[in-house]
Enzyme design. Structure first.
Site, short mmCIF file in Angstrom:
data_model
loop_
_atom_site.label_atom_id
_atom_site.label_comp_id
_atom_site.label_asym_id
_atom_site.label_seq_id
_atom_site.Cartn_x
_atom_site.Cartn_y
_atom_site.Cartn_z
N MET A 1 -61.75 -96.19 -1.24
CA MET A 1 -61.14 -94.94 -0.83
C MET A 1 -60.61 -94.23 -2.07
O MET A 1 -59.68 -94.70 -2.71
CB MET A 1 -60.01 -95.22 0.15
CG MET A 1 -59.12 -94.05 0.40
SD MET A 1 -57.64 -94.29 1.43
CE MET A 1 -57.92 -95.77 2.30
N PRO A 2 -61.20 -93.09 -2.45
CA PRO A 2 -60.70 -92.34 -3.61
C PRO A 2 -59.31 -91.75 -3.33
O PRO A 2 -59.06 -91.20 -2.25
CB PRO A 2 -61.71 -91.22 -3.78
CG PRO A 2 -62.93 -91.68 -3.06
CD PRO A 2 -62.44 -92.54 -1.94
N ILE A 3 -58.43 -91.91 -4.31
CA ILE A 3 -57.10 -91.31 -4.24
C ILE A 3 -56.94 -90.44 -5.49
O ILE A 3 -57.10 -90.92 -6.61
CB ILE A 3 -56.00 -92.37 -4.19
CG1 ILE A 3 -56.18 -93.26 -2.97
CG2 ILE A 3 -54.62 -91.71 -4.20
CD1 ILE A 3 -55.24 -94.45 -2.92
N ARG B 1 -58.08 -89.21 -0.28
CA ARG B 1 -56.66 -88.87 -0.21
C ARG B 1 -56.31 -88.04 -1.44
O ARG B 1 -56.68 -88.40 -2.56
CB ARG B 1 -55.78 -90.12 -0.20
CG ARG B 1 -56.12 -91.13 0.88
CD ARG B 1 -55.89 -90.55 2.28
NE ARG B 1 -56.10 -91.53 3.32
CZ ARG B 1 -57.21 -91.65 4.04
NH1 ARG B 1 -58.23 -90.86 3.80
NH2 ARG B 1 -57.30 -92.55 5.00
#
Length: 64
Positions: free
Chosen positions: A1-3, A40
């Site tokens: 999940m890229p943040i 996100r």
């Protein structure tokens, strides 16, 4: 999940921040081939009294 963490100086409109969140999400999704639902984006607004450039806060620089 890229943040993605973005720190900006306080003072931009809510619409401008929303636009940045949407556009950054689009770019990350395209470049990483990641579903937007997994991305996100955190935007932290920093007051100019807490943002220093060359050893002086922006608030102090603006008051000169």
């Amino acid at each position: 999940m890229p943040i993605v963490n973005i720190q900006i100086m306080q003072g931009r409109s809510i619409d401008k921040v929303k636009s940045v969140v949407a556009r950054v999400t689009d770019v990350i999704s395209e470049e990483l081939n990641s579903p937007k639902e997994n991305i996100r984006v955190l935007v932290t607004e920093v007051p100019n009294t807490h943002w220093g450039i060359a050893g002086v806060t922006v608030a102090d620089r603006d008051n000169k």
